[in-house]
Enzyme design. Structure first.
Site, mmCIF file in Angstrom:
data_model
loop_
_atom_site.group_PDB
_atom_site.id
_atom_site.type_symbol
_atom_site.label_atom_id
_atom_site.label_comp_id
_atom_site.label_asym_id
_atom_site.label_seq_id
_atom_site.Cartn_x
_atom_site.Cartn_y
_atom_site.Cartn_z
ATOM 1 C CB SER A 94 -0.909 -0.015 1.228
ATOM 2 O OG SER A 94 -0.158 -0.291 2.394
ATOM 3 C CD GLU A 100 1.043 7.352 5.713
ATOM 4 O OE1 GLU A 100 0.942 6.218 6.241
ATOM 5 O OE2 GLU A 100 1.538 8.333 6.295
ATOM 6 N N GLY A 105 -2.960 10.374 17.249
ATOM 7 C CA GLY A 105 -2.453 11.649 16.751
ATOM 8 C C GLY A 105 -1.686 12.373 17.839
ATOM 9 C CG ASP A 106 1.700 13.239 18.022
ATOM 10 O OD1 ASP A 106 1.740 12.584 19.082
ATOM 11 O OD2 ASP A 106 2.196 12.837 16.947
ATOM 12 C CG HIS A 121 4.505 6.394 20.893
ATOM 13 N ND1 HIS A 121 4.357 7.353 21.865
ATOM 14 C CD2 HIS A 121 4.000 6.925 19.748
ATOM 15 C CE1 HIS A 121 3.759 8.417 21.338
ATOM 16 N NE2 HIS A 121 3.533 8.178 20.054
ATOM 17 C CE LYS A 153 -2.098 1.094 18.984
ATOM 18 N NZ LYS A 153 -1.370 2.208 18.325
ATOM 19 C CD GLN A 182 6.881 6.398 12.730
ATOM 20 O OE1 GLN A 182 6.884 6.481 11.495
ATOM 21 N NE2 GLN A 182 6.224 7.229 13.508
ATOM 22 C CG PHE A 211 10.030 13.465 8.721
ATOM 23 C CD1 PHE A 211 9.266 14.573 9.018
ATOM 24 C CD2 PHE A 211 10.044 13.007 7.411
ATOM 25 C CE1 PHE A 211 8.545 15.221 8.039
ATOM 26 C CE2 PHE A 211 9.329 13.644 6.424
ATOM 27 C CZ PHE A 211 8.583 14.760 6.740
ATOM 28 C CG HIS A 250 1.719 1.649 4.687
ATOM 29 N ND1 HIS A 250 0.480 1.758 4.098
ATOM 30 C CD2 HIS A 250 1.960 2.863 5.245
ATOM 31 C CE1 HIS A 250 -0.009 2.978 4.293
ATOM 32 N NE2 HIS A 250 0.875 3.676 4.989
#
Ligand code: FAD
Length: 285
Positions: A12, A14, A104-105, A145, A161, A172, A212, A262
């Protein structure tokens, strides 16, 4: 890695929703190019705090009308149940049945966390309100994370989750395949057996990658960083080296059982398409 081998690999791409007319036109071109590679689906990111929310919806609906399979990202921090429900309703009505569900952040300066604290709560809410309609992807962090209290806590939070109803995960990005294998093995030992698809970031600009990676906690191994640094402004060498490193890592991931890839395309087809062709991926749809 045993649990991952039973899944049919999915590939996939993004994209992020552009803000300008020029960006919108470029994205149309990019997705036409990428569509020729036959990915399983495209995903479209979602800006926290309202910055690109409308653009996500517009981009997703436009792509859907063009016949692409699209999975919108949806982040819940700073939002309300009502707002999230409105967005989900629109996707439901449009027949979009795959969502990447995220916390999200909070953008700097925004203090209100909203009605959802974690992605697991969003997943639970989607399941509660829309049953099994959506296929739900969540984020996974092979290098953990950055806000996680501990490695074990992060793994348990990832499990929450899945237990809440997520079907699969996208990681990530990373440049150390062992981190991924180790993460998947840890998940397996906790009884998790959903597909965990590696997120792949082609190497374009060194300074951008460093920025990033600092913010999202992805490690650039020292030897890669040193080598990239040594090329300075020589973009051709950065790309050539990056393609070798990333393609080599993808080969290893797939060979050892990763259930697909991905690609974080950054709205540009060139590097992703080169890696794809080198890997000789024949995506099923
Ligand atoms: P969560 O899974 O909620 O985890 C966040 C942190 O909270 C972790 O440290 C976790 O350990 C901890 N935690 C979770 N549950 C609990 C609990 N019950 N108690 C205590 N601690 C807990 N961001 C965007 O804004 N838009 C996007 O479109 C987007 N797309 C992404 C796509 C992918 C594939 C990935 C990997 C990331 C993406 N992100 C996006 C970034 C993501 O929003 C951030 O990494 C964010 O900081 C965490 O989101 P999450 O869904 O992983 O959060």
């Amino acid at each position: 890695m045993q649990s991952q081998r039973k899944f049919k690999p999915t590939f996939s791409f993004e994209l992020f929703p552009p803000q300008s007319e020029q960006g919108i036109e470029k994205l149309r071109q990019t997705r036409r190019q990428l569509a020729q590679l036959n990915p399983k689906y495209f995903s479209v990111t979602f800006g926290a705090g309202g910055s690109t929310r409308e653009h996500t919806l517009e981009t997703v609906l436009e792509m859907q009308s063009e016949g692409y399979t699209v999975a919108p990202h949806l982040s819940c921090i700073g939002s309300t149940r009502e707002k999230i429900h409105t967005i989900l309703e629109k996707y439901h009505e449009a027949g979009i049945s795959q969502i990447v569900a995220l916390r999200g952040d909070l953008p700097s300066g925004m203090a209100q966390a909203g009605e959802f604290r974690y992605a697991s709560e969003l997943v639970a809410y989607i399941r509660e309100t829309f049953g099994q309609f959506f296929h739900i992807e969540v984020a996974a962090y092979p290098e953990y994370h950055p806000q996680a209290r501990s490695v074990q806590a992060d793994l348990e939070n990832f499990k929450r989750k899945i237990d809440a109803g997520a079907n699969s995960a996208i990681t990530q990005y990373f440049y150390n395949a062992d981190a991924y294998f180790h993460f998947v093995d840890s998940c397996e030992s906790m009884g998790l057996s959903v597909p965990i698809v590696p997120g792949i970031m082609p190497i374009n600009k060194f300074s951008q990658l460093m920025r990033f990676s600092d913010s999202c906690g992805a490690e650039i191994p020292r030897w890669i960083r040193k080598k990239l640094e040594s090329y300075g402004d020589d973009t051709a060498s950065v790309h050539a080296f990056g393609l070798d490193v990333v393609t080599g890592m993808c080969e290893r991931l797939l060979h050892q059982g990763a259930p697909g890839l991905h690609f974080y395309t950054m709205n540009s087809a060139e590097l992703t398409a080169k890696i794809w062709r080198r890997l000789n991926i024949q995506s099923e749809v």
